[in-house]
Design a protein around this motif. Structure first.
Motif, short mmCIF file in Angstrom:
data_model
loop_
_atom_site.label_atom_id
_atom_site.label_comp_id
_atom_site.label_asym_id
_atom_site.label_seq_id
_atom_site.Cartn_x
_atom_site.Cartn_y
_atom_site.Cartn_z
N LYS A 8 49.10 50.69 -4.85
CA LYS A 8 49.60 51.40 -4.01
C LYS A 8 48.80 51.14 -2.46
CE LYS A 8 51.06 55.83 -6.33
NZ LYS A 8 50.67 57.03 -6.64
N LEU A 9 47.49 51.11 -2.39
CA LEU A 9 46.90 50.50 -1.45
C LEU A 9 47.34 49.19 -1.04
CD1 LEU A 9 44.89 50.76 1.06
CD2 LEU A 9 43.08 49.96 -0.47
N VAL A 10 47.47 48.30 -2.02
CA VAL A 10 48.04 46.86 -1.69
C VAL A 10 49.38 47.00 -0.84
CG1 VAL A 10 49.24 44.85 -2.54
CG2 VAL A 10 46.87 45.66 -3.33
N ASN A 11 50.39 47.69 -1.34
CA ASN A 11 51.64 48.12 -0.66
C ASN A 11 51.67 48.58 0.71
OD1 ASN A 11 53.15 47.29 -2.97
ND2 ASN A 11 53.12 49.40 -3.91
N PHE A 12 50.70 49.47 0.87
CA PHE A 12 50.25 50.17 2.16
C PHE A 12 49.84 48.98 3.20
CE2 PHE A 12 47.28 51.83 5.40
CZ PHE A 12 48.03 52.91 5.94
N LEU A 13 48.97 48.06 2.98
CA LEU A 13 48.25 47.20 3.64
C LEU A 13 49.42 46.12 3.97
CD1 LEU A 13 45.08 46.63 1.83
CD2 LEU A 13 45.34 47.68 4.08
N GLN A 14 50.42 45.70 2.94
CA GLN A 14 51.13 44.69 3.20
C GLN A 14 52.31 45.31 4.32
OE1 GLN A 14 52.54 43.93 -0.72
NE2 GLN A 14 51.09 42.29 -1.20
N SER A 16 33.57 53.14 0.71
CA SER A 16 33.94 53.07 -0.77
C SER A 16 32.37 52.84 -1.47
CB SER A 16 34.78 52.18 -1.26
OG SER A 16 34.85 52.28 -2.48
N ASP A 17 31.77 51.69 -0.76
CA ASP A 17 30.46 51.17 -1.33
C ASP A 17 29.30 52.49 -1.24
OD1 ASP A 17 28.76 49.36 -2.63
OD2 ASP A 17 28.22 48.68 -0.66
N ILE A 18 29.41 52.94 0.06
CA ILE A 18 28.33 53.99 0.35
C ILE A 18 28.59 55.24 -0.59
CG2 ILE A 18 27.14 55.47 2.27
CD1 ILE A 18 28.06 53.12 4.18
N SER A 19 29.66 55.89 -0.62
CA SER A 19 30.03 57.18 -0.99
C SER A 19 30.31 57.04 -2.46
CB SER A 19 31.29 57.64 -0.25
OG SER A 19 32.48 56.90 -0.45
N GLY A 20 30.78 56.02 -2.87
CA GLY A 20 31.16 55.76 -4.41
C GLY A 20 32.63 56.26 -4.76
N GLU A 21 33.39 56.58 -3.43
CA GLU A 21 34.90 57.08 -3.57
C GLU A 21 35.62 55.73 -4.00
OE1 GLU A 21 36.57 59.75 -0.71
OE2 GLU A 21 34.98 59.89 0.31
N PRO A 22 36.47 55.93 -4.67
CA PRO A 22 37.61 54.76 -5.08
C PRO A 22 38.18 54.29 -3.85
CG PRO A 22 38.58 56.79 -5.90
CD PRO A 22 37.06 57.10 -5.40
N LEU A 23 38.56 53.18 -3.69
CA LEU A 23 39.30 52.47 -2.71
C LEU A 23 40.70 52.60 -2.85
CD1 LEU A 23 39.04 50.73 -0.09
CD2 LEU A 23 39.35 48.82 -1.68
N THR A 24 41.29 53.56 -2.08
CA THR A 24 42.66 54.02 -2.08
C THR A 24 43.22 54.26 -0.74
OG1 THR A 24 42.02 56.57 -2.05
CG2 THR A 24 42.18 55.38 -4.14
#
Length: 316
Positions: free
Chosen positions: A266-272, A292-300
């Protein structure tokens, strides 16, 4: 800056100096860091302290930043890796060809296609004889000549003709030493009409000793075409010299496949859908990767929207 980080910079700098056979004086010229500081920094088991008469202290942190930039050492964790995009490969190969054969060339490419990054990588691998001049919107030929002089770290006469002679003299010296000097004008679309019209003068002074490369967007092509049609002084002669040195950088692959591997679909589609070039992709993705690296949240998509403060519904 932590002591261990300084040590890692020194390690990377020593490797860079050995790879490219750079002296401390060469590094000083490239980085702007005083030779006295570099001598202290490179000593075995250095404590990075200077002693100037009655004054002692730590070598200022900004000098370590300058040295890290010179040798390509990333102080902070990098969230963006160089990828062999068609644009990167094209710029590098064409710069190499121009340098090898000493020819004057002009490269045209889209905004955000990675031209400046590619030039930086190339210059870093050719530190002895590659000089990158970033053209400003208000620069005239005199400003560009002064920027070249600043890069070369030479003393020149005061008139334009004297400066050009001294630049040419330096290039001849480099050529005689076995180097292949090259001046790259990045963002050359900002070259004003007088600067473009007098490029032939610079070319004539450096011919046979130094390759000249102009890199810009299609605006550079349009400016050159306008001047040619108006038969502006110097332009027909300059164009004749670059006509078969013109290179068009491939258009951007807006699927961004090399950069989006392993990312949520879904993120790929958003970025494209919403990123028009690599620059925009970087500006959108890197802050979210860092968070995402700092907080641990998934990259979405939700994380990207939160980090960039993009309201729901915008850029759907």
């Amino acid at each position: 800056m932590e002591f261990s980080t300084k040590q890692n910079i020194v390690k990377a700098l020593k490797q860079y100096m050995e790879l490219h056979q750079l002296s401390q004086s060469d590094v000083s010229k490239k980085s702007g860091v005083r030779k006295e500081y570099i001598n202290i920094i490179l000593k075995e088991d250095s404590n990075f302290m200077y002693d100037a008469g009655n004054k002692q202290g730590l070598i200022p942190v900004q000098h370590f930043h300058a040295l890290a930039e010179t040798c390509g050492f990333s102080i902070e964790k990098s969230y963006w890796q160089t990828q062999p995009t068609p644009q990167f490969v094209s710029v590098i190969s064409n710069l190499k060809d121009s340098k090898e054969h000493g020819v004057t060339s002009v490269f045209f490419g889209e905004t955000g296609s990675g031209k400046t990054h590619s030039i930086g990588v190339f210059a870093s691998k050719n530190p002895h004889d590659t000089y990158v001049i970033t053209v400003g919107s208000s620069d005239n030929l005199g400003d560009l000549i002064d920027k070249i002089i600043d890069q070369l770290k030479i003393t020149t006469g005061k008139t334009k003709s004297a400066k050009l002679r001294d630049i040419s003299k330096k290039m001849k010296e480099l050529k005689a030493q076995g180097y292949k000097p090259q001046i790259i004008f990045d963002e050359a679309e900002y070259m004003k009409q007088p600067a473009l019209c007098t490029m032939k003068e610079l070319y004539d002074n450096l011919q046979n000793y130094c390759s000249i490369v102009l890199v810009g967007t299609d605006q550079l092509r349009e400016n050159l075409d306008k001047l040619r049609k108006r038969n502006k002084a110097g332009i027909p002669q300059f164009y004749r010299r670059i006509k078969f040195g013109i290179r068009v950088i491939p258009t951007i692959d807006r699927s961004f496949g090399l950069f989006l591997q392993g990312i949520d679909k879904k993120l790929v589609n958003f970025l494209q859908r919403n990123c028009d070039n690599y620059g925009e992709l970087h500006d959108c993705l890197v802050p979210a990767l860092r968070e995402s690296d700092i907080s641990g949240e998934p990259l979405t998509v939700q994380l990207v929207r939160k980090v960039l403060n993009i309201p729901d519904g915008m850029y759907e």
